[in-house]
Enzyme design. Structure first.
Site, short mmCIF file in Angstrom:
data_model
loop_
_atom_site.label_atom_id
_atom_site.label_comp_id
_atom_site.label_asym_id
_atom_site.label_seq_id
_atom_site.Cartn_x
_atom_site.Cartn_y
_atom_site.Cartn_z
N CYS A 134 0.83 -1.21 0.00
CA CYS A 134 0.00 0.00 0.00
C CYS A 134 0.87 1.26 0.00
O CYS A 134 1.84 1.35 0.74
CB CYS A 134 -0.92 -0.01 1.22
SG CYS A 134 -2.04 1.40 1.25
N CYS B 188 0.27 5.02 6.93
CA CYS B 188 -0.37 4.80 8.24
C CYS B 188 0.64 4.11 9.18
O CYS B 188 1.09 3.00 8.89
CB CYS B 188 -1.63 3.95 8.09
SG CYS B 188 -2.72 4.55 6.77
N CYS C 156 0.45 0.40 10.28
CA CYS C 156 0.00 -0.64 9.35
C CYS C 156 1.11 -1.50 8.74
O CYS C 156 2.02 -0.99 8.07
CB CYS C 156 -0.83 -0.01 8.24
SG CYS C 156 -1.58 -1.29 7.19
N CYS D 182 -16.24 -9.62 5.82
CA CYS D 182 -15.59 -8.34 5.56
C CYS D 182 -14.35 -8.54 4.70
O CYS D 182 -13.51 -9.38 5.01
CB CYS D 182 -15.16 -7.67 6.86
SG CYS D 182 -16.49 -7.61 8.06
N CYS E 187 -19.26 -6.60 3.91
CA CYS E 187 -18.62 -5.34 4.24
C CYS E 187 -17.31 -5.28 3.46
O CYS E 187 -16.69 -6.32 3.22
CB CYS E 187 -18.36 -5.26 5.74
SG CYS E 187 -17.52 -3.73 6.25
N CYS F 212 -19.38 1.71 8.63
CA CYS F 212 -18.61 1.04 9.68
C CYS F 212 -17.39 1.90 9.92
O CYS F 212 -16.53 2.03 9.04
CB CYS F 212 -18.22 -0.37 9.24
SG CYS F 212 -17.10 -1.19 10.41
N ARG G 270 -17.77 -3.27 17.81
CA ARG G 270 -17.01 -4.50 17.49
C ARG G 270 -15.66 -4.52 18.21
O ARG G 270 -14.85 -3.61 18.04
CB ARG G 270 -16.81 -4.60 15.97
CG ARG G 270 -18.14 -4.53 15.23
CD ARG G 270 -18.03 -4.82 13.76
NE ARG G 270 -19.26 -4.45 13.07
CZ ARG G 270 -20.32 -5.24 12.92
NH1 ARG G 270 -20.33 -6.46 13.38
NH2 ARG G 270 -21.41 -4.80 12.29
N1 SAM Z 1 -6.67 0.33 3.10
C1 SAM Z 1 -7.95 0.46 3.66
C2 SAM Z 1 -8.03 1.60 4.65
O1 SAM Z 1 -7.03 1.99 5.24
O2 SAM Z 1 -9.13 2.15 4.80
C3 SAM Z 1 -8.48 -0.80 4.31
C4 SAM Z 1 -7.62 -1.72 5.14
S1 SAM Z 1 -7.00 -1.09 6.69
C5 SAM Z 1 -5.83 -2.32 7.10
C6 SAM Z 1 -8.36 -1.23 7.83
C7 SAM Z 1 -8.14 -0.76 9.24
O3 SAM Z 1 -7.38 -1.73 9.97
C8 SAM Z 1 -7.37 0.52 9.49
O4 SAM Z 1 -8.14 1.65 9.30
C9 SAM Z 1 -6.97 0.38 10.94
O5 SAM Z 1 -7.93 0.97 11.77
C10 SAM Z 1 -6.92 -1.14 11.16
N2 SAM Z 1 -5.54 -1.58 11.43
C11 SAM Z 1 -4.55 -1.71 10.52
N3 SAM Z 1 -3.40 -2.10 11.11
C12 SAM Z 1 -3.67 -2.24 12.43
C13 SAM Z 1 -2.88 -2.62 13.57
N4 SAM Z 1 -1.59 -2.93 13.46
N5 SAM Z 1 -3.49 -2.67 14.77
C14 SAM Z 1 -4.81 -2.35 14.88
N6 SAM Z 1 -5.59 -1.97 13.86
C15 SAM Z 1 -5.03 -1.91 12.65
FE1 SF4 Z 2 -2.83 1.23 3.36
FE2 SF4 Z 2 -2.69 0.09 5.74
FE3 SF4 Z 2 -3.19 2.69 5.56
FE4 SF4 Z 2 -5.06 0.91 4.75
S1 SF4 Z 2 -4.29 1.20 6.82
S2 SF4 Z 2 -4.40 2.77 3.69
S3 SF4 Z 2 -3.73 -0.72 3.96
S4 SF4 Z 2 -1.29 1.67 4.92
#
Ligand code: SAM
Ligand code: SF4
Ligand code: DTB
Length: 325
Positions: free
Chosen positions: A58, A62, A65, A102, A134, A194, A266
């Site tokens: 990606c 974030c 992530c 989901c 979802c 959500c 959730r």
């Molecule tokens: N890329 C899309 C987005 O960011 O909207 C969808 C996938 S993203 C992985 C979905 C959510 O997973 C993120 O918004 C975050 O809240 C949660 N998430 C991701 N990594 C995480 C982590 N290490 N611990 C807890 N929640 C996490």
């Molecule tokens: Fe990309 Fe992870 Fe951010 Fe979703 S949460 S936009 S997968 S970096």
């Protein structure tokens, strides 16, 4: 407004939310459970299944992530899964008791084309199995949101993640306003929202309260509010964060329940770090949904048999599938 004797408001001040969050724990849980029981008289827990349909690579930054390409986390970038592979997984999830499926993609935003067409096909397939569908695919345009709605998508997940004040320390490649815009497009298309966040990213209690307040003060509460505890992943900027205490999860969930009485709350990422009693306390505090299965998107989750045993011994009944498709 009153709903089943419970007040549903959209004008919470920070001071009010903070006062709830900081109540003595048992008082807070008692109030949350009172709200919960008034609205959800059957007191069941929805089992949701999560599948990463497009993992890693990606472009976003974030800080939490494991799927961001710029961090060396060991997550390999993969192509979008095929429609039959996804539907096979959905069918297994349904057989295991899921009523909501989901699908997550590590995209910054949806791009029109064959990949999006496949996702629409996946949504149709999941709905045809009688489950809620979802998806969480990053940002969407109005037209894309409408196409997702037409395919039968039940809900779109897009988290605010944290307070607007703390947000800049976590993500720089898209703004809080971008997120709010995506949520508005989803809502306008008639798809359930959500939207929740993550605790344990170095935020203050006021940041947590402001996140919950932003969610609750929208014109409509999100129908679904995932509360995640950060899963610190090696290679991400938040790898060394101290794990958040379970009691903080309980407080966050209880406050969310009181602020958004009708929403599904959730208990999402972070259950691996919680013992069974802490998870039950989260349910007592108003969490009425879990992700089950050994994996969330890329990180671990409790074993299926362990979760089923926990629900069984606590006498917690899973929500049954709805009759309508
Ligand atoms: N890329 C899309 C987005 O960011 O909207 C969808 C996938 S993203 C992985 C979905 C959510 O997973 C993120 O918004 C975050 O809240 C949660 N998430 C991701 N990594 C995480 C982590 N290490 N611990 C807890 N929640 C996490
Ligand atoms: Fe990309 Fe992870 Fe951010 Fe979703 S949460 S936009 S997968 S970096
Ligand atoms: C949400 O708020 N939590 C889920 C779901 N929405 C998509 C995702 C949690 C992901 C945890 C990190 C991982 O497994 O990669």
């Amino acid at each position: 407004m009153l709903f089943l004797g419970v007040s549903v408001r959209h004008d919470w001040s920070l001071a009010e939310v903070r006062a709830l969050y900081k109540l003595p724990l048992l008082e807070l849980v008692y109030r949350a459970q009172t709200v919960h029981r008034a609205v959800f008289q059957e007191n069941k827990v929805q089992l949701c299944s999560l599948l990463s349909i497009k993992t890693g690579g990606c472009p976003e930054d974030c800080a939490y992530c494991p799927q961001a390409a710029r961090y060396k986390t060991g997550v390999q970038a993969e192509k979008l899964m095929s429609v039959p592979e996804v539907l096979k997984s959905a069918s297994q999830a349904r057989a295991a008791g899921a009523t909501r499926f989901c699908m997550g993609a590590a995209w910054r935003e949806v791009k029109d084309g064959p990949q999006f067409d496949s996702v629409l096909e996946m949504v149709r397939g999941v709905r045809a199995m009688g489950m809620e569908a979802c998806a969480t695919l990053g940002m969407v345009s109005d037209a894309q949101a409408r196409r997702l709605k037409d395919a039968g998508l039940t809900a779109y997940n897009h988290n605010l993640d944290t307070s607007s004040e703390h947000y800049e320390d976590i993500i720089s490649t898209r703004t809080y306003q971008d997120r709010l815009n995506t949520l508005a497009r989803v809502r306008d298309a008639g798809i359930s929202v959500c939207c929740g966040g993550i605790i344990g990213m170095g935020e203050s209690v006021d940041d947590r309260c402001n996140l919950l307040r932003t969610l609750a003060n929208q014109e409509m509460h999100p129908e679904s509010v995932p509360i995640n505890a950060l899963v610190p992943v090696a290679g991400t900027p938040l790898a060394e964060q101290k794990r958040v205490e379970s009691v903080e999860m309980v407080r966050t969930i209880a406050t969310a329940r009181i602020l958004m009485p009708q929403s599904m709350v959730r208990l999402s990422a972070g259950r691996m770090q919680m013992n069974e009693e802490a998870q039950l306390l989260c349910m007592m505090a108003g969490a009425n949904s879990l992700f089950f299965g050994e994996k969330l998107l890329t990180t671990g989750n409790p074993e299926y048999t362990q979760d089923m045993a926990l629900l069984e011994k606590a006498g917690i009944r899973p929500l049954e599938p709805r009759q309508e498709p």
